[in-house]
Design an enzyme around this catalytic site. Structure first.
Site, PDB file in Angstrom:
ATOM      1  N   HIS A   1     -53.609 156.825  32.518  1.00 50.42           N
ATOM      2  CA  HIS A   1     -52.526 156.687  33.341  1.00 50.42           C
ATOM      3  C   HIS A   1     -51.345 157.142  33.115  1.00 50.42           C
ATOM      4  O   HIS A   1     -51.124 156.251  31.983  1.00 50.42           O
ATOM      5  CB  HIS A   1     -52.250 155.882  34.942  1.00 50.42           C
ATOM      6  CG  HIS A   1     -53.774 155.350  35.525  1.00 50.42           C
ATOM      7  ND1 HIS A   1     -54.716 154.903  35.069  1.00 50.42           N
ATOM      8  CD2 HIS A   1     -53.926 156.342  36.914  1.00 50.42           C
ATOM      9  CE1 HIS A   1     -55.343 155.126  36.450  1.00 50.42           C
ATOM     10  NE2 HIS A   1     -54.948 155.639  37.102  1.00 50.42           N
TER      11      HIS A   1
ATOM     12  N   HIS B   1     -50.140 161.488  37.613  1.00 47.60           N
ATOM     13  CA  HIS B   1     -50.463 160.326  38.277  1.00 47.60           C
ATOM     14  C   HIS B   1     -51.373 159.915  37.583  1.00 47.60           C
ATOM     15  O   HIS B   1     -51.790 158.497  36.814  1.00 47.60           O
ATOM     16  CB  HIS B   1     -51.243 160.225  39.680  1.00 47.60           C
ATOM     17  CG  HIS B   1     -51.902 158.529  39.657  1.00 47.60           C
ATOM     18  ND1 HIS B   1     -51.465 157.576  40.072  1.00 47.60           N
ATOM     19  CD2 HIS B   1     -52.823 158.246  39.862  1.00 47.60           C
ATOM     20  CE1 HIS B   1     -51.580 156.736  40.672  1.00 47.60           C
ATOM     21  NE2 HIS B   1     -53.601 156.922  40.119  1.00 47.60           N
TER      22      HIS B   1
ATOM     23  N   HIS C   1     -64.065 132.815  65.191  1.00 42.93           N
ATOM     24  CA  HIS C   1     -63.123 131.964  64.287  1.00 42.93           C
ATOM     25  C   HIS C   1     -64.591 131.377  63.583  1.00 42.93           C
ATOM     26  O   HIS C   1     -64.283 130.801  63.047  1.00 42.93           O
ATOM     27  CB  HIS C   1     -62.214 131.086  65.128  1.00 42.93           C
ATOM     28  CG  HIS C   1     -61.106 131.039  65.068  1.00 42.93           C
ATOM     29  ND1 HIS C   1     -61.175 132.831  65.919  1.00 42.93           N
ATOM     30  CD2 HIS C   1     -59.856 131.029  65.594  1.00 42.93           C
ATOM     31  CE1 HIS C   1     -59.803 132.899  66.163  1.00 42.93           C
ATOM     32  NE2 HIS C   1     -58.940 132.424  65.361  1.00 42.93           N
TER      33      HIS C   1
ATOM     34  N   GLU D   1     -52.075 134.533  54.778  1.00 45.92           N
ATOM     35  CA  GLU D   1     -52.806 134.118  53.800  1.00 45.92           C
ATOM     36  C   GLU D   1     -53.122 135.184  52.629  1.00 45.92           C
ATOM     37  O   GLU D   1     -53.156 134.524  51.681  1.00 45.92           O
ATOM     38  CB  GLU D   1     -54.743 134.488  54.852  1.00 45.92           C
ATOM     39  CG  GLU D   1     -54.518 133.580  55.680  1.00 45.92           C
ATOM     40  CD  GLU D   1     -54.382 134.432  57.276  1.00 45.92           C
ATOM     41  OE1 GLU D   1     -53.394 135.568  57.345  1.00 45.92           O
ATOM     42  OE2 GLU D   1     -53.942 133.515  58.604  1.00 45.92           O
TER      43      GLU D   1
END
Ligand SMILES: Cc1ncc(C[n+]2csc(CCOP(=O)(O)OP(=O)(O)O)c2C)c(N)n1
Length: 659
Positions: free
Chosen positions: A28, A263, A471, A409
């Site tokens: 890159h 890029h 869950h 999380e």
């Protein structure tokens, strides 16, 4: 600041990136070319670091969250005098080189974090910044400040589009991490297209809303960038710092600069002309004598700074021998010798969930390991991993060892990675096992970078019960087991839980995930306490030895080991039960031990786990059977759900009879 020397260095760093990308025909160019002046100011002037001691504990950090721009790092590390040679740069992206496609922690001196999956580096930087605050709180004294680090992180549009940057940034601002300086390489492009085609938010306002101080500048003005960084460094106002810097991707290759084509490697075909225009000579991988001299001189200054710090360090050690010992142990990742011995045995009639047992086991461990920190994603009440002898980490109490991550999380796990990269605190964090999917990209990187994180993940099966299938992990335990270098331990009772926590603490060459029950489990008293505790270390062990010639092996772990033991009672004296709390540990054992536990001659085997069955076939083989789950769970009391799906001793007995 010597502008002439640093401009020259920026041009030559551009040349190195062009040459390396051209040679490897991949990589890159956009970021290394667009951000060359940023690199020049940071590595040529601003960062406090020591190229001879890349892990100096009080260095400033530079974290490249936009890891695809790795040639930026390799070029500046080379120029700064790290052990990254021109030969290494010539081998950019080649087999076993020090210059892999994306920066990898441990492969290259001076690389702070493994980055590439966009946004992770922002989370890591927040974790390093938090750890730096903690280190200052634990070890600085009123006489001596041995920690006063700044954490710079360079992130692009991609990093800031990823949700993880929102989680981590909000956390950083809430907890007042004013040692964090997040630099936003705003170049108006991403990989496919101009950035405006996918984003229209006002990023500055967004960061102000989190609680950052913000500044906005042009990318090629080194003075402006230096001023902005100095303001950011000096503010110390409880706010992390956000510097938006408008750069031109691929600057120096007019055919592509400022467009999405800049890029990646598309510009490589134009680099011969570009090099000429930049005034670089024919010679590839060119670094001028002047640049070498400038960085040699700069290094002298860095070493003098370092020597000054060393004086403070020595004086601090003299005055604070206990703190010094604790810090040495933490840096060496020392674990107390007899950690298991610190944990009292559980009463033999206890009936506890392994999460509850874990909460109890954690307390003596935390006492013995003062560098252990324990966070939870808003679930301490359920994950039970609060260190009772300590307090909350807050902006006013950075010495607290309990981290309230909020419902973040993914952010939590990326931040834990940052804490581990910083290298002083042992990082643990908790949530429900089923939400490991929310954090998986960061867990995978912890495993790849071999960080010794501990995940305390509870509610590990359909035993969760009433909350229902959203869950209830079904495929999750197996899914995390598939991550290389991650140990997954699913202990069967409180004593195995003690063994599991200790095994996790003792493992320093990779992460461990503890998979714990919500529901109570019986004490498995028919297995000797010592065996339950120590058997976990080997991953699998003979829990019940046959008393007649071996005829059948039943394998299990976690809350289902009780069913294996109950079934064995009905299945005759030739039945052996193997407890297999950690497949990865067992698979690392020597062939002889594995043969001793699972002799090849006995092919009648049954395994039982309240999860998908496939992973157990490595042990039961084509002749064996696995009692497991083939669908998602159900909302009902846990015991009923287990019964509905046939997770019990009777199904083991029936399977064994059918072999
Ligand atoms: C999580 C993740 N998704 C996708 C990619 C693939 N990818 C690498 S760079 C990139 C574009 C990033 O754009 P930006 O951050 O603006 O970088 P720049 O083009 O300025 O170098 C993408 C989609 C990745 N590395 N990580």
């Amino acid at each position: 600041m010597n502008f002439e020397a640093l401009s020259r260095a920026a041009t030559e760093a551009r040349g190195l990136a062009m040459d390396a990308v051209q040679a490897s025909q991949s990589g890159h160019l956009g970021l290394p070319l667009g951000c060359a002046e940023i690199g020049a100011v940071l590595y040529g002037y601003l960062l406090r670091h020591n190229p001879d001691q890349p892990r100096w504990i009080n260095r400033d950090y530079f974290i490249l969250s936009a890891g695809h721009g790795s040639m930026f790092l390799y070029a500046w590390l080379h120029l700064s005098g790290y052990d990254v040679s021109i030969e290494d740069i010539k081998h950019f992206r080649q087999l076993h080189s020090k210059t892999p496609g994306h920066p990898e922690f441990g492969d290259t001196p001076g690389i702070e974090c493994t980055t590439g999956p966009l946004g992770q580096g922002v989370g890591n930087a927040v974790g390093v910044a938090m750890a730096a605050k903690m280190a200052a709180a634990h070890f600085n004294t009123s006489d001596h400040r041995i920690f006063n680090q700044h954490i710079f992180c360079l992130a692009g549009d991609g990093c800031l589009q990823e949700g993880i940057s929102a989680e981590a940034s909000a956390f950083a601002a809430h907890f007042g991490l004013d040692n964090l300086i997040l630099i936003y390489d705003s170049n108006a492009i991403t990989l496919d297209a101009m950035a405006r085609q996918t984003q229209s938010e006002d990023t500055r306002k967004r960061y102000e809303a989190y609680g950052f101080d913000t500044q906005e500048i042009q990318g090629d003005d080194m003075q402006e960038f230096l001023d902005a960084c100095n303001i950011a460094k000096e503010r110390d106002n409880g706010k992390p710092q956000f510097i938006i810097i408008h750069t031109v991707a691929g600057k120096g290759i007019p055919e592509i600069e400022g467009t999405a084509k800049a890029h990646g490697e598309a510009g490589a075909k134009f680099v011969d002309a570009a090099r000429k225009r930049l005034g670089l000579p024919e010679e590839h991988y060119f670094v001028s004598k002047e640049t070498r001299e400038y960085f040699a001189e700069h290094k002298e200054k860095l070493l003098a700074d370092f020597a000054r710090w060393e004086k403070t360090w020595e004086a601090w050690r003299q005055k604070n021998p206990e703190k010094a010992r604790a810090l040495d142990d933490a840096i060496d990742k020392k674990v107390p010798q007899n950690l298991l011995g610190e944990i009292p045995a559980f009463p033999s009639d206890a009936k506890l969930a392994t999460r509850k047992a874990g909460g109890e086991v954690l307390q003596p461990i935390a006492k013995a390991m003062p560098n252990l920190i324990s966070g939870s994603a808003d679930l301490y009440g359920s994950t039970m991993n609060y260190i009772k002898e300590s307090s909350d980490f807050t902006r006013d109490n950075p010495g607290g060892r309990n981290i309230r991550f909020g419902i973040r999380e993914h952010g939590m796990c990326a931040i834990l990675n940052g804490v581990s990269y910083h290298g002083i605190f042992r990082a643990s964090g908790a949530t429900f096992l089923v939400f490991s999917d929310y954090a998986r990209p960061a867990i995978r990187l912890a495993a790849l970078a071999r960080l010794p994180n501990i995940y305390i993940f509870t509610h590990d099966s359909i035993g969760v019960g009433e909350d229902g299938p959203t869950h209830q992990p079904v495929e999750t335990v197996s899914a995390v087991r598939l991550i290389r270098h991650l140990d997954v331990i699913r202990p069967a009772d409180p004593e195995e839980t003690a063994g599991a926590f200790v095994a996790a603490c003792e493992r320093i060459d990779g992460p461990t995930l503890l998979s714990l029950t919500r529901q109570n489990v019986p004490m498995l008293n028919e297995i000797d306490v010592k065996l339950r505790r120590e058997g976990v270390r080997r991953g699998g062990y003979i829990a019940k030895q046959e008393s007649a010639p071996l005829d059948l092996i039943i394998l299990s772990c976690g809350s289902e080991l009780q069913h294996a033991l109950a079934a064995a009672k009905e299945l005759g004296a030739g039945t052996r039960v193997v407890s297999m709390p950690c497949m990865e540990r067992f698979n690392r054992e020597a062939e002889e031990y594995r043969e001793e536990v699972l002799p090849k001659k006995c092919r009648k085997r049954v395994a039982i786990e309240a999860g998908v069955p496939e992973i157990w076939y490595q042990y039961v083989g084509l002749d064996g059977k696995v009692i497991g789950l083939h669908s998602f769970g159900l909302s009902a009391p846990g015991g009923e759900v287990m019964k509905e799906f046939g997770i019990d001793a009777q199904h083991v007995i029936d399977a064994a009879h059918g072999l």
